[in-house]
Design an enzyme around this catalytic site. Structure first.
Site, PDB file in Angstrom:
ATOM      1  N   HIS A 154      38.441  42.520 -47.474  1.00  0.00           N
ATOM      2  CA  HIS A 154      38.029  44.079 -47.353  1.00  0.00           C
ATOM      3  C   HIS A 154      38.900  44.894 -46.498  1.00  0.00           C
ATOM      4  CE1 HIS A 154      34.905  41.894 -49.859  1.00  0.00           C
ATOM      5  NE2 HIS A 154      34.488  43.118 -50.227  1.00  0.00           N
ATOM      6  N   ASP A 211      39.585  45.378 -51.127  1.00  0.00           N
ATOM      7  CA  ASP A 211      38.321  46.252 -51.341  1.00  0.00           C
ATOM      8  C   ASP A 211      37.991  47.183 -50.360  1.00  0.00           C
ATOM      9  OD1 ASP A 211      38.509  44.732 -53.918  1.00  0.00           O
ATOM     10  OD2 ASP A 211      36.483  44.049 -53.718  1.00  0.00           O
TER      11      ASP A 211
END
Length: 193
Positions: A163, A24
């Site tokens: 991430h 992400d």
């Protein structure tokens, strides 16, 4: 589950012990190229949930993700949290990102959105949630603890969230290669969404 429309885990027949690595918040030049090299080294394809303004800033990096055969999804235009804005504002933000990303996959930042937002967006997107957040972004955890989260919670069909962001960089760079090795040792294979 609060959002049954969301996909929290993937159970595909005949896929054995498959997990789904997702990233992400990128793409960002400081981190995403390292992630791509790590995935190439292990011959793994992943799914990148991209922030629209990052795609706009670094279109070459977004194209590189696609060129290497990874899947992409929408993570709003500027990492907007759904519960802090109206459904109209939120959905417009998502559609602005959609013009840049063009994917039918959507993941809400922080996993938060209202029921109204979910109902509207579910008409246009597959809402991809997760069952394992590594918490690599947390300043309260170190890389070993992030890795421990993977080892403790990974299971068949897990959608695992890392991430590719500057905030998560140190923990992710420690945990990701070790998590991949551990998952392989445990007999897991890797899929895209």
């Amino acid at each position: 589950m609060l959002f049954p429309e969301g996909i929290w885990r993937v159970m595909r027949k005949g896929k054995g012990k498959t997990v789904y690595l997702t990233f992400d918040d990128g793409p960002v030049p400081a981190v995403t190229p390292w992630v791509l090299e790590m995935l190439d080294r292990h011959d793994i394809k992943a799914t990148f949930f991209c922030v629209g303004e990052n795609v706009e800033r670094y279109p070459w990096l977004f194209e590189e993700i696609l060129r290497r055969g990874h899947a992409v999804g929408n993570h709003t235009y500027n990492h907007l949290q759904g519960r802090k804005v109206s459904a109209l504002t939120y959905c417009r933000n998502v559609m602005r990102a959609h013009k840049l990303i063009g994917s039918n996959l959507f993941r809400p930042p922080h996993g938060m959105l209202s029921w109204k937002q979910m109902r509207i967006l579910h008409r246009h997107f597959n809402i991809i949630m997760y069952d394992l957040v590594t918490r690599d972004y947390s300043r309260k955890l170190n890389g070993e603890q992030v890795l421990a989260n993977v080892k403790r919670y990974a299971r068949r069909g897990s959608i695992i969230v890392f991430h590719d962001s500057v905030k998560a960089e140190a923990n992710m760079k420690y945990a990701l290669p070790r998590a991949i090795e551990w998952l392989k040792e445990k007999g897991y294979s890797f899929g895209t969404l």
